[in-house]
Write a protein that holds these residues in place. Structure first.
Motif, PDB file in Angstrom:
ATOM      1  N   ALA A 213       0.828  -1.209   0.000  1.00  0.00           N
ATOM      2  CA  ALA A 213       0.000   0.000   0.000  1.00  0.00           C
ATOM      3  C   ALA A 213       0.860   1.257   0.000  1.00  0.00           C
ATOM      4  O   ALA A 213       0.592   2.212  -0.740  1.00  0.00           O
ATOM      5  CB  ALA A 213      -0.940  -0.012   1.202  1.00  0.00           C
ATOM      6  N   VAL A 214       1.900   1.255   0.829  1.00  0.00           N
ATOM      7  CA  VAL A 214       2.800   2.416   0.881  1.00  0.00           C
ATOM      8  C   VAL A 214       3.479   2.623  -0.471  1.00  0.00           C
ATOM      9  O   VAL A 214       3.510   3.743  -1.014  1.00  0.00           O
ATOM     10  CB  VAL A 214       3.852   2.231   1.995  1.00  0.00           C
ATOM     11  N   ASN A 215       4.031   1.562  -1.024  1.00  0.00           N
ATOM     12  CA  ASN A 215       4.741   1.669  -2.298  1.00  0.00           C
ATOM     13  C   ASN A 215       3.821   2.134  -3.422  1.00  0.00           C
ATOM     14  O   ASN A 215       4.190   3.000  -4.232  1.00  0.00           O
ATOM     15  CB  ASN A 215       5.357   0.319  -2.662  1.00  0.00           C
ATOM     16  N   HIS A 216       2.630   1.573  -3.509  1.00  0.00           N
ATOM     17  CA  HIS A 216       1.737   1.909  -4.610  1.00  0.00           C
ATOM     18  C   HIS A 216       1.083   3.271  -4.439  1.00  0.00           C
ATOM     19  O   HIS A 216       0.758   3.942  -5.422  1.00  0.00           O
ATOM     20  CB  HIS A 216       0.690   0.809  -4.795  1.00  0.00           C
ATOM     21  N   ALA A 217       0.882   3.715  -3.189  1.00  0.00           N
ATOM     22  CA  ALA A 217       0.385   5.081  -2.979  1.00  0.00           C
ATOM     23  C   ALA A 217       1.429   6.088  -3.442  1.00  0.00           C
ATOM     24  O   ALA A 217       1.110   7.071  -4.131  1.00  0.00           O
ATOM     25  CB  ALA A 217       0.047   5.300  -1.505  1.00  0.00           C
ATOM     26  N   PHE A 218       2.693   5.855  -3.042  1.00  0.00           N
ATOM     27  CA  PHE A 218       3.780   6.738  -3.488  1.00  0.00           C
ATOM     28  C   PHE A 218       3.858   6.769  -5.011  1.00  0.00           C
ATOM     29  O   PHE A 218       3.993   7.829  -5.624  1.00  0.00           O
ATOM     30  CB  PHE A 218       5.117   6.257  -2.924  1.00  0.00           C
ATOM     31  N   ALA A 219       3.772   5.592  -5.631  1.00  0.00           N
ATOM     32  CA  ALA A 219       3.926   5.489  -7.083  1.00  0.00           C
ATOM     33  C   ALA A 219       2.733   6.069  -7.823  1.00  0.00           C
ATOM     34  O   ALA A 219       2.887   6.679  -8.888  1.00  0.00           O
ATOM     35  CB  ALA A 219       4.135   4.032  -7.483  1.00  0.00           C
ATOM     36  N   ALA A 220       1.537   5.908  -7.284  1.00  0.00           N
ATOM     37  CA  ALA A 220       0.334   6.415  -7.955  1.00  0.00           C
ATOM     38  C   ALA A 220       0.267   7.930  -7.897  1.00  0.00           C
ATOM     39  O   ALA A 220       0.002   8.593  -8.907  1.00  0.00           O
ATOM     40  CB  ALA A 220      -0.917   5.806  -7.323  1.00  0.00           C
ATOM     41  N   LEU A 221       0.516   8.498  -6.742  1.00  0.00           N
ATOM     42  CA  LEU A 221       0.365   9.940  -6.573  1.00  0.00           C
ATOM     43  C   LEU A 221       1.523  10.731  -7.150  1.00  0.00           C
ATOM     44  O   LEU A 221       1.386  11.922  -7.426  1.00  0.00           O
ATOM     45  CB  LEU A 221       0.166  10.266  -5.094  1.00  0.00           C
TER      46      LEU A 221
END
Length: 491
Positions: A213-221
């Motif tokens: 979740a942390v990795n994909h939130a960083f990558a998405a935003l």
């Protein structure tokens, strides 16, 4: 001549001082994945690969900042801001290669590619994520996070006192949320931070583990697109998760001024914004073309076909680069739509890349105005306009001309880069797709980008990612100004 030389040296003391502050921040960014050791202590032996380069860069940056930066904040011209941005990004990318070489075992070209892809929020990768440590995976997401925020924006929020707009303009973010540049930068960071906190929690609730979740939130935003799985978002095949990710990608691709107006509840200004109207037309239109031209024929279940068409449209328009499916079986019309969307890119003043929707919208408005002008009486006076934020802007000839030149240059370099990719033995379709993804800092791939790709191919993509993120005029102005000033300073 002596007075001019003294003036240059004084200005370059300030330039190097502010560059030092960005280097200090970049060093802390490189070290920051070590916080994950609290959760994954078994990876402690890898810590030196982040600590050594980060500490050295941070200490050098601190020295430059303390010794050379002016005591009172100095206003920067656009040219001086361009020099700082180019120097800082080159140093961050170069030092950022060290963890990839020392921990992941990449050679210099591969590490340079991965570092450039991260800092420029592209998301193309030569790392085998199935064999990468958690620290490396987190490191990739973190440099995307800070690359998306913009090193200049981070710096402006840290500098005491009001600072001129040269640095933020060189980052390609000329619009401000507040009259004071530093306050505007702080608002951008506050919005960005809030996005990431909410995004992480939302992804966790939708079905991801905390690390993912942390990795994909960083990558998405950051509209970066690095994933912890080779299948990207398709690994979960979860409709709720895809919806959350779509919202985050939209947020990342949205102009920060527009996002600020939304948070203030000023919906009237948002609705009449040119970029929002452009998105409201193009996203449904492109989704429908992909749905009926590609998805229905490949995915028997209507729900899956709709999910694919919407998700892949948003991921390309926002230049994020997440994927739920592969593209090798797609028809030519599907590839064409994705290429066009990657070329257009996201909102101006956002974390995304590409030509930018605002430029395309301005060219469209200018075309309408030119046709209307031809049909009007000779002495009629009219002027095209667009809404940006809460204000109506009348378009000037020099602005339209500059945008036209930028788009022309962008397409010329896109053709050159695609030709170089094709010269390595790939089809024209694959070459156009991969380099549109490269220059648009998107990150979706059809298999051209890989660890065993030719070094000349990877360096061509490195240049495309760098130019695509910083924009050509900034790089050109920064390098020319730096080369032009070096000789009189040294002689």
């Amino acid at each position: 001549m002596g007075r001019y030389k003294s003036f240059l040296r004084q200005r370059y003391r300030a330039i190097l001082g502010y560059t030092g502050l960005i280097c200090l921040i970049s060093g802390l960014v490189i070290i920051s994945p070590l916080l994950a050791l609290l959760a994954y202590p078994e990876e402690l032996p890898l810590a030196w690969g982040f600590l050594v380069p980060g500490a050295i860069l941070g200490l050098v940056g601190l020295g430059l900042w303390q010794l050379l930066a002016p005591k009172k904040a100095t206003s920067l011209t656009l040219q001086e801001g361009s020099v700082i941005v180019v120097l800082a990004w080159l140093v961050a990318i170069l030092v950022g290669t060290v963890p990839f070489m020392t921990i992941q075992g990449l050679n210099f070209t591969q590490a340079m590619f991965e570092s450039t892809s991260g800092w420029t929020t592209t998301g193309l990768s030569v790392v085998d994520v199935t064999k990468a440590s958690r620290l490396i995976l987190l490191y990739r997401s973190i440099i995307e996070l800070f690359g998306g925020a913009g090193l200049a924006i981070i710096t402006l929020s840290a500098i005491a006192g009001p600072v001129g707009s040269g640095l933020t303009s060189a980052e390609g973010r000329s619009e401000q949320l507040a009259p004071n540049v530093r306050r505007s930068a702080k608002l951008v960071l506050a919005i960005y931070t809030g996005y990431n906190i909410v995004g992480t929690i939302a992804l966790k609730l939708a079905g991801m583990g905390w690390f993912d979740a942390v990795n994909h939130a960083f990558a998405a935003l950051s509209t970066g697109g690095f994933s912890t799985h080779p299948e990207s978002i398709g690994y979960w095949d979860n409709a709720v998760l895809e919806i959350v990710t779509i919202v985050l990608m939209f947020a990342g691709g949205l102009n920060f001024v527009t996002a600020y107006l939304l948070l203030k509840g000023n919906f009237k200004s948002v609705v009449r914004n040119g970029e929002i109207r452009f998105q409201a037309l193009m996203v449904p239109l492109c989704s429908l073309v992909i749905l009926f031209g590609v998805a229905i024929g490949l995915y028997p279940q209507l729900g899956k076909a709709i999910r694919v068409s919407i998700f892949e449209t948003v991921t390309c328009f926002s230049t994020t680069g997440f994927a739920t499916v592969g593209y090798t079986e797609w028809s030519s019309i599907g590839w064409l739509m994705l290429i066009l969307m990657m070329l257009v890119g996201g909102g101006a003043g956002s974390t995304s890349g590409g030509i930018k929707q605002l430029r395309v919208y301005i060219l469209y408005r200018s075309l309408r105005w030119e046709i209307r002008r031809m049909l009007m009486p000779t002495r009629s006076v009219t002027e095209p306009s667009i809404w940006q934020g809460e204000r109506r802007h009348f378009l000037q000839d020099d602005q339209i001309r500059q945008i036209g030149i930028f788009v022309f240059l962008y397409l010329i370099l896109f053709c050159i880069g695609s030709a170089i990719v094709a010269a390595h033995g790939y089809s024209l379709q694959e070459s156009l797709f991969e380099y549109a993804s490269t220059m648009g800092t998107v990150g979706v791939s059809v298999g051209v980008t890989s660890a065993d790709a030719a070094p000349t191919l990877l360096w061509t993509q490195i240049l495309g990612m760098f130019l695509g993120r910083l924009e050509f005029f900034t790089v050109f102005v920064g390098l020319v100004r730096l080369l032009r000033d070096t000789r009189p300073i040294l002689t």
